[in-house]
Design an enzyme around this catalytic site. Structure first.
Site, PDB file in Angstrom:
ATOM      1  N   PHE A   1     -31.779  10.131  90.745  1.00 14.37           N
ATOM      2  CA  PHE A   1     -32.096   8.722  91.003  1.00 14.37           C
ATOM      3  C   PHE A   1     -33.238   8.580  92.004  1.00 14.37           C
ATOM      4  O   PHE A   1     -34.308   8.045  91.690  1.00 14.37           O
ATOM      5  CB  PHE A   1     -30.825   8.026  91.480  1.00 14.37           C
ATOM      6  CG  PHE A   1     -30.951   6.540  91.681  1.00 14.37           C
ATOM      7  CD1 PHE A   1     -31.859   5.795  90.956  1.00 14.37           C
ATOM      8  CD2 PHE A   1     -30.134   5.896  92.597  1.00 14.37           C
ATOM      9  CE1 PHE A   1     -31.962   4.417  91.132  1.00 14.37           C
ATOM     10  CE2 PHE A   1     -30.215   4.530  92.781  1.00 14.37           C
ATOM     11  CZ  PHE A   1     -31.132   3.790  92.049  1.00 14.37           C
ATOM     12  N   ILE A   2     -33.035   9.070  93.218  1.00 10.87           N
ATOM     13  CA  ILE A   2     -34.084   8.957  94.238  1.00 10.87           C
ATOM     14  C   ILE A   2     -35.278   9.823  93.860  1.00 10.87           C
ATOM     15  O   ILE A   2     -36.438   9.410  94.021  1.00 10.87           O
ATOM     16  CB  ILE A   2     -33.549   9.363  95.620  1.00 10.87           C
ATOM     17  CG1 ILE A   2     -32.344   8.519  96.031  1.00 10.87           C
ATOM     18  CG2 ILE A   2     -34.642   9.225  96.681  1.00 10.87           C
ATOM     19  CD1 ILE A   2     -31.652   8.996  97.291  1.00 10.87           C
TER      20      ILE A   2
ATOM     21  N   THR B   1     -38.874  20.258  81.365  1.00 12.58           N
ATOM     22  CA  THR B   1     -39.562  19.237  80.591  1.00 12.58           C
ATOM     23  C   THR B   1     -40.928  19.800  80.225  1.00 12.58           C
ATOM     24  O   THR B   1     -41.314  20.876  80.675  1.00 12.58           O
ATOM     25  CB  THR B   1     -39.752  17.927  81.397  1.00 12.58           C
ATOM     26  OG1 THR B   1     -40.821  18.095  82.334  1.00 12.58           O
ATOM     27  CG2 THR B   1     -38.484  17.531  82.119  1.00 12.58           C
TER      28      THR B   1
ATOM     29  N   LEU C   1     -34.081  16.958  97.323  1.00 14.26           N
ATOM     30  CA  LEU C   1     -33.100  15.962  96.893  1.00 14.26           C
ATOM     31  C   LEU C   1     -32.102  16.514  95.887  1.00 14.26           C
ATOM     32  O   LEU C   1     -31.170  15.810  95.496  1.00 14.26           O
ATOM     33  CB  LEU C   1     -33.803  14.740  96.292  1.00 14.26           C
ATOM     34  CG  LEU C   1     -34.667  13.953  97.276  1.00 14.26           C
ATOM     35  CD1 LEU C   1     -36.141  14.251  97.069  1.00 14.26           C
ATOM     36  CD2 LEU C   1     -34.409  12.470  97.150  1.00 14.26           C
ATOM     37  N   ALA C   2     -32.298  17.752  95.444  1.00 14.32           N
ATOM     38  CA  ALA C   2     -31.362  18.346  94.482  1.00 14.32           C
ATOM     39  C   ALA C   2     -29.967  18.378  95.090  1.00 14.32           C
ATOM     40  O   ALA C   2     -29.787  18.816  96.224  1.00 14.32           O
ATOM     41  CB  ALA C   2     -31.818  19.753  94.110  1.00 14.32           C
TER      42      ALA C   2
ATOM     43  N   TYR D   1     -17.986  17.229  99.014  1.00 14.41           N
ATOM     44  CA  TYR D   1     -19.400  16.832  99.057  1.00 14.41           C
ATOM     45  C   TYR D   1     -19.833  16.547 100.493  1.00 14.41           C
ATOM     46  O   TYR D   1     -20.869  17.032 100.961  1.00 14.41           O
ATOM     47  CB  TYR D   1     -19.609  15.592  98.186  1.00 14.41           C
ATOM     48  CG  TYR D   1     -20.957  14.935  98.342  1.00 14.41           C
ATOM     49  CD1 TYR D   1     -22.090  15.476  97.746  1.00 14.41           C
ATOM     50  CD2 TYR D   1     -21.093  13.751  99.076  1.00 14.41           C
ATOM     51  CE1 TYR D   1     -23.330  14.861  97.881  1.00 14.41           C
ATOM     52  CE2 TYR D   1     -22.320  13.136  99.216  1.00 14.41           C
ATOM     53  CZ  TYR D   1     -23.438  13.696  98.617  1.00 14.41           C
ATOM     54  OH  TYR D   1     -24.662  13.080  98.762  1.00 14.41           O
TER      55      TYR D   1
ATOM     56  N   LYS E   1     -22.659  18.632 102.699  1.00 12.72           N
ATOM     57  CA  LYS E   1     -23.836  17.935 103.223  1.00 12.72           C
ATOM     58  C   LYS E   1     -23.915  18.070 104.744  1.00 12.72           C
ATOM     59  O   LYS E   1     -24.995  18.271 105.318  1.00 12.72           O
ATOM     60  CB  LYS E   1     -23.792  16.462 102.827  1.00 12.72           C
ATOM     61  CG  LYS E   1     -24.272  16.173 101.426  1.00 12.72           C
ATOM     62  CD  LYS E   1     -25.753  16.457 101.288  1.00 12.72           C
ATOM     63  CE  LYS E   1     -26.328  15.974  99.980  1.00 12.72           C
ATOM     64  NZ  LYS E   1     -27.776  16.264  99.861  1.00 12.72           N
TER      65      LYS E   1
ATOM     66  N   VAL F   1     -22.409   0.033  91.411  1.00 12.94           N
ATOM     67  CA  VAL F   1     -23.328  -1.038  91.004  1.00 12.94           C
ATOM     68  C   VAL F   1     -23.625  -1.004  89.511  1.00 12.94           C
ATOM     69  O   VAL F   1     -23.503  -2.040  88.830  1.00 12.94           O
ATOM     70  CB  VAL F   1     -24.612  -1.007  91.848  1.00 12.94           C
ATOM     71  CG1 VAL F   1     -25.665  -1.967  91.281  1.00 12.94           C
ATOM     72  CG2 VAL F   1     -24.306  -1.391  93.301  1.00 12.94           C
TER      73      VAL F   1
END
Length: 293
Positions: free
Chosen positions: A15-16, A39, A70-71, A128, A132, A170
């Site tokens: 996302f980010i 890709t 960000l992975a 998680y 982190k 959301v």
């Protein structure tokens, strides 16, 4: 500042990460994106960062000047079987990357931390959160011992257009209401801190720009948390229609705590503050989903 700068973005399909890659492209950076699946895009690399040798090979090949890590394996599941995957993806990968860039002359390394990391001696609320928090500790060690110019941005609950995980609050509530359904939620009393995705990208770009964030752990969120109920009701008001959230239909997860972000350090170090209100951000998000439901 960014014209021609070699920037490595891990978790580039997330996302980010996807929003950050687009922003860096717009700024003229030479963006090297990393994801687990490949890709056909130019300067897109496929690598498993939980593999130390593969991570070192990637860094040697790209020779990045700025790294955005960000992975991540993002999950709120509280089950023993999630410990090993989150340990490898959120701690092992960060340590491998920090090890690979040590001594390379990299100008800035920015790690994505989480508002879920415990504070004040609390036990982590999930595997998680534990991984982190440990990654943040290692980042501080790499900076103190070996002068790696690394910072950690502890990001709050991110929302906005193009969220790839339909199970998050959301997108789940928004898509359900747009279909005329009633999303089933917990009691909705938990306080959480939201931040719009483009505001988060602003913070990462600032942190990576000149190394001034090195050695800092900074909260990236909004000053006041709101309840899940307030958030879901606000989405329902924006969507309109017959559907309304049903509260108490789902059991709360153990050790779900109130989230708070102290954004004043980020304001002092980065000159960053969120600029998108929750109402404005959710309105943009609902508009995006309405074209796809």
């Amino acid at each position: 500042m960014w014209q021609g700068i070699r920037a490595l973005v891990t978790g580039a399909t997330g996302f980010i990460g996807a929003h950050l890659v687009r922003r860096l492209d717009e700024l003229g950076a030479e963006v090297h994106a990393v994801s687990r699946r490949g890709t056909d895009r130019e300067r897109w690399h496929q690598a498993d960062l939980s593999d130390a040798a593969a991570t070192a090979e990637l860094v040697a090949k790209v020779r990045p000047e700025v790294v955005f890590h960000l992975a991540s394996e993002v999950t709120g599941v509280r089950e023993p079987e999630t410990v090993a995957p989150t340990l490898a993806a959120n701690l092992g990968a960060a340590v491998n990357l920090l090890t690979a860039v040590t001594g390379t002359g990299v100008r800035s390394v920015v790690l994505a931390g989480s508002v879920e990391e415990p504070s004040g001696g609390e036990a982590p609320g999930s595997p998680y959160a534990a991984a982190k928090a440990a990654a943040t500790g290692y980042a501080r060690m790499f900076h103190a011992l070996w002068q790696v110019p690394v910072s950690v941005l502890r990001v709050a609950m991110v929302y906005g257009p193009d969220e790839p995980n339909p199970r998050r609050l959301v997108p789940y509530v928004t898509a359900s209401l747009l279909r005329g359904e009633s999303p089933e939620l917990t009691s909705g009393t938990r306080l959480v801190t939201w931040v719009y995705v483009e505001d988060v990208v602003d913070a990462f770009v600032r942190a990576g720009a000149d190394g001034r964030a090195a050695g800092h752990v900074l909260d990236i969120g909004t000053p006041e948390p709101v309840t899940i109920r307030h958030t879901a009701d606000l989405i329902a008001d924006i969507v309109g229609g017959p559907g309304r959230p049903v509260y108490g239909a789902v059991a709360a997860r153990p050790l779900d705590r109130t989230q708070r972000s102290d954004i004043e350090p980020a304001a002092r170090v980065l000159g960053w503050r969120p600029v998108t209100s929750l109402t404005a951000g959710l309105t943009k998000t609902v508009e995006w989903h309405s074209k796809r439901v």
